[in-house]
Design an enzyme around this catalytic site. Structure first.
Site, mmCIF file in Angstrom:
data_model
loop_
_atom_site.group_PDB
_atom_site.id
_atom_site.type_symbol
_atom_site.label_atom_id
_atom_site.label_comp_id
_atom_site.label_asym_id
_atom_site.label_seq_id
_atom_site.Cartn_x
_atom_site.Cartn_y
_atom_site.Cartn_z
ATOM 1 N N ASP A 1 0.794 -1.235 0.000
ATOM 2 C CA ASP A 1 0.000 0.000 0.000
ATOM 3 C C ASP A 1 0.825 1.283 0.000
ATOM 4 O O ASP A 1 0.416 2.295 0.587
ATOM 5 C CB ASP A 1 -0.998 -0.020 1.163
ATOM 6 C CG ASP A 1 -2.227 -0.837 0.819
ATOM 7 O OD1 ASP A 1 -2.591 -0.868 -0.376
ATOM 8 O OD2 ASP A 1 -2.829 -1.435 1.719
ATOM 9 N N THR B 1 -11.951 -14.123 -1.498
ATOM 10 C CA THR B 1 -12.186 -12.817 -0.881
ATOM 11 C C THR B 1 -11.463 -12.708 0.446
ATOM 12 O O THR B 1 -11.159 -13.718 1.084
ATOM 13 C CB THR B 1 -13.690 -12.545 -0.696
ATOM 14 O OG1 THR B 1 -13.855 -11.125 -0.592
ATOM 15 C CG2 THR B 1 -14.260 -13.206 0.561
ATOM 16 N N SER C 1 -18.315 -12.267 7.733
ATOM 17 C CA SER C 1 -19.424 -13.076 7.223
ATOM 18 C C SER C 1 -19.056 -14.527 7.495
ATOM 19 O O SER C 1 -17.901 -14.815 7.833
ATOM 20 C CB SER C 1 -19.609 -12.840 5.715
ATOM 21 O OG SER C 1 -18.745 -13.690 4.989
ATOM 22 N N GLY D 1 -9.699 -17.165 -7.303
ATOM 23 C CA GLY D 1 -10.105 -15.919 -6.656
ATOM 24 C C GLY D 1 -10.665 -16.214 -5.276
ATOM 25 O O GLY D 1 -11.448 -17.152 -5.104
ATOM 26 N N ARG E 1 -16.448 -2.232 -2.109
ATOM 27 C CA ARG E 1 -15.275 -1.360 -2.245
ATOM 28 C C ARG E 1 -14.282 -1.928 -3.262
ATOM 29 O O ARG E 1 -13.632 -1.177 -3.980
ATOM 30 C CB ARG E 1 -14.616 -1.103 -0.891
ATOM 31 C CG ARG E 1 -13.617 0.027 -0.954
ATOM 32 C CD ARG E 1 -13.336 0.678 0.368
ATOM 33 N NE ARG E 1 -12.626 -0.148 1.305
ATOM 34 C CZ ARG E 1 -13.140 -0.702 2.390
ATOM 35 N NH1 ARG E 1 -14.428 -0.526 2.678
ATOM 36 N NH2 ARG E 1 -12.421 -1.419 3.211
ATOM 37 N N TRP F 1 -12.755 0.020 -6.251
ATOM 38 C CA TRP F 1 -11.321 0.110 -6.591
ATOM 39 C C TRP F 1 -11.132 -0.291 -8.055
ATOM 40 O O TRP F 1 -10.254 0.236 -8.753
ATOM 41 C CB TRP F 1 -10.469 -0.799 -5.701
ATOM 42 C CG TRP F 1 -10.365 -0.475 -4.229
ATOM 43 C CD1 TRP F 1 -10.326 -1.396 -3.214
ATOM 44 C CD2 TRP F 1 -10.241 0.807 -3.593
ATOM 45 N NE1 TRP F 1 -10.203 -0.760 -1.990
ATOM 46 C CE2 TRP F 1 -10.150 0.595 -2.195
ATOM 47 C CE3 TRP F 1 -10.222 2.121 -4.057
ATOM 48 C CZ2 TRP F 1 -10.030 1.629 -1.265
ATOM 49 C CZ3 TRP F 1 -10.108 3.166 -3.132
ATOM 50 C CH2 TRP F 1 -10.013 2.910 -1.763
ATOM 51 N N ASP G 1 -7.374 -3.772 -4.882
ATOM 52 C CA ASP G 1 -7.048 -2.452 -4.324
ATOM 53 C C ASP G 1 -5.733 -1.908 -4.891
ATOM 54 O O ASP G 1 -5.516 -0.706 -4.974
ATOM 55 C CB ASP G 1 -6.911 -2.514 -2.799
ATOM 56 C CG ASP G 1 -7.867 -3.465 -2.111
ATOM 57 O OD1 ASP G 1 -8.278 -4.460 -2.733
ATOM 58 O OD2 ASP G 1 -8.177 -3.240 -0.941
HETATM 59 N N1 GLY Z 1 -7.312 -1.297 0.718
HETATM 60 C C1 GLY Z 1 -7.939 -1.894 1.835
HETATM 61 C C2 GLY Z 1 -9.384 -1.601 1.901
HETATM 62 O O1 GLY Z 1 -9.977 -1.080 0.978
HETATM 63 O O2 GLY Z 1 -9.956 -1.926 2.947
#
Ligand code: GLY
Length: 381
Positions: free
Chosen positions: A92, A212, A345, A210, A224, A228, A152
């Site tokens: 990040d 999550t 979840s 894939g 989100r 992104w 992200d």
């Molecule tokens: N980049 C981490 C989030 O969106 O929580």
């Protein structure tokens, strides 16, 4: 939307930030508020750059020197953080160093900010995996249980394009392009929803599956993450002009729009629909608005579709202003209510955190969306 409404919303946001400067200059707000107020923390985690970014936006909107002064104090903290390698063993670097240090260099020519951001770009490319061709998001490099990329990361790539521009060294850009290629090949499903993360075989680089982390299920679309994807493909188009990115922008955006409830602000996962008792994630909406406005301003859309997408973005932003924005510093010390950092979840791997609270990136993208509407804004991304 009425310009006065935008101006009032921006003025309220700037006023909350003004009151925060005393607490959050030498320290930073935590990633999310607790009972609507951010606690003070040191410069750790992936989110502190958004605090500095809101100060730069507030400086651009108001011209008040106090915001620049606080942002510059924080730039020094970011310089120390990358020099000392404090909590930077993850991907990040863009979220941290773009709205803080790239913005500082762009707006004021701050040389310490430039140096810090180049070091952050070096740190980010140190996570590039040749086997699979991607930037490993988290954890020990090469470890099988973390050999994956996440959606992200598309927002971390502008730091690399910027680093190539200011250093003249193409290696950053080259890695950004290769990571983008791997991401778009694997993260977008047939129906144009997106995976949050994607695993690869560390020995062969073969794409595996894939999975999550923060979405409801492996095969659902974390709101989100999809946002992104919207902003990420818009930025990928800006920097590569690759037709595939433009097409994907339309596809992931259309999927997102089709899964919004009436007020245009998604539930935290797009599998929930109107009437659900699940919480909204206003931060996803703020990021999606910015992604769409980015694509409307970078030549990626024909005139007619530009007006369609811009109109959708304005409807989302108006809803955020009317129903989600913090209106006074007594109510909260953030800017946008009803965000979700993480919601557990039965099928994901996270615990509840920052549910129905403000979060720093929601605040930042909300103010970026207002700024994009109020002035000719040169992007930090
Ligand atoms: N980049 C981490 C989030 O969106 O929580």
């Amino acid at each position: 939307m009425d310009k006065k409404k935008l101006q009032r919303a921006a003025a309220r946001a700037v006023s909350v930030l003004r009151e925060n400067l005393g607490n959050f200059t030498y320290q930073f707000p935590g990633s999310n508020s607790e009972h609507m107020f951010y606690p003070a923390t040191e410069n750790t985690e992936w989110t502190t750059g958004f605090c500095t970014g809101t100060y730069w936006l507030a400086y651009e909107l108001s011209g008040e020197e106090r915001f620049r002064t606080s942002a510059e104090v924080q730039v020094e903290s970011f310089y120390n953080r990358i020099k000392q390698k404090t909590d930077v063993d993850h991907h990040d670097m863009g979220f941290l160093y773009t709205p803080s240090c790239v913005a500082a260099y762009q707006l004021t020519g701050n040389q310490q900010a430039k140096e810090a951001a180049i070091l952050a770009a070096d740190q980010l490319i140190s996570r590039f995996q040749e086997k699979g061709e991607f930037l490993q998001a988290w954890g020990e490099l090469g470890a099988k249980n973390n050999y994956r990329l996440i959606i992200d990361c598309l927002l971390n790539l502008p730091l690399l394009y910027w680093a190539s521009l200011v250093t003249g060294d193409e290696k950053y850009r080259d890695i950004a392009i290769r990571h983008t290629r791997t991401s778009i090949r694997n993260l977008v499903r047939e129906d144009n929803s997106t995976y949050h993360t994607y695993f690869f075989n560390p020995r062969t680089g073969e794409p595996l599956r894939g999975v999550t982390a923060q979405g409801y299920r492996d095969d659902s679309a974390w709101a989100r993450g999809q946002a992104w994807g919207i902003y990420g493909t818009a930025l990928a188009w800006r920097y590569t002009k690759n037709e595939v990115c433009r097409k994907l922008f339309r596809k992931v955006t259309d999927f997102y729009l089709r899964h919004l409830p009436e007020d245009m602000v998604p539930y935290w996962d797009l599998q929930f629909s109107e009437g659900s008792s699940e919480p909204r994630d206003s931060s996803a909406a703020a990021a999606a608005v910015c992604g769409i406005l980015e694509m409307c301003s970078n030549g990626g859309l024909e005139k007619e579709e530009q007006s369609f997408y811009r109109n959708e973005a304005q409807r989302m932003l108006e809803s955020l202003i009317d129903k989600y924005a913090v209106t006074s510093s007594q109510e909260a010390n953030g800017l946008l209510r009803h965000g979700v950092y993480a919601k557990s979840s039965p099928y994901n791997s996270v615990s509840d955190r920052g549910v129905d609270e403000c979060n720093l990136w929601g605040d930042y993208f909300f103010l970026e969306a207002l700024t994009r509407n109020l002035k000719e804004w040169k992007t930090y991304w």
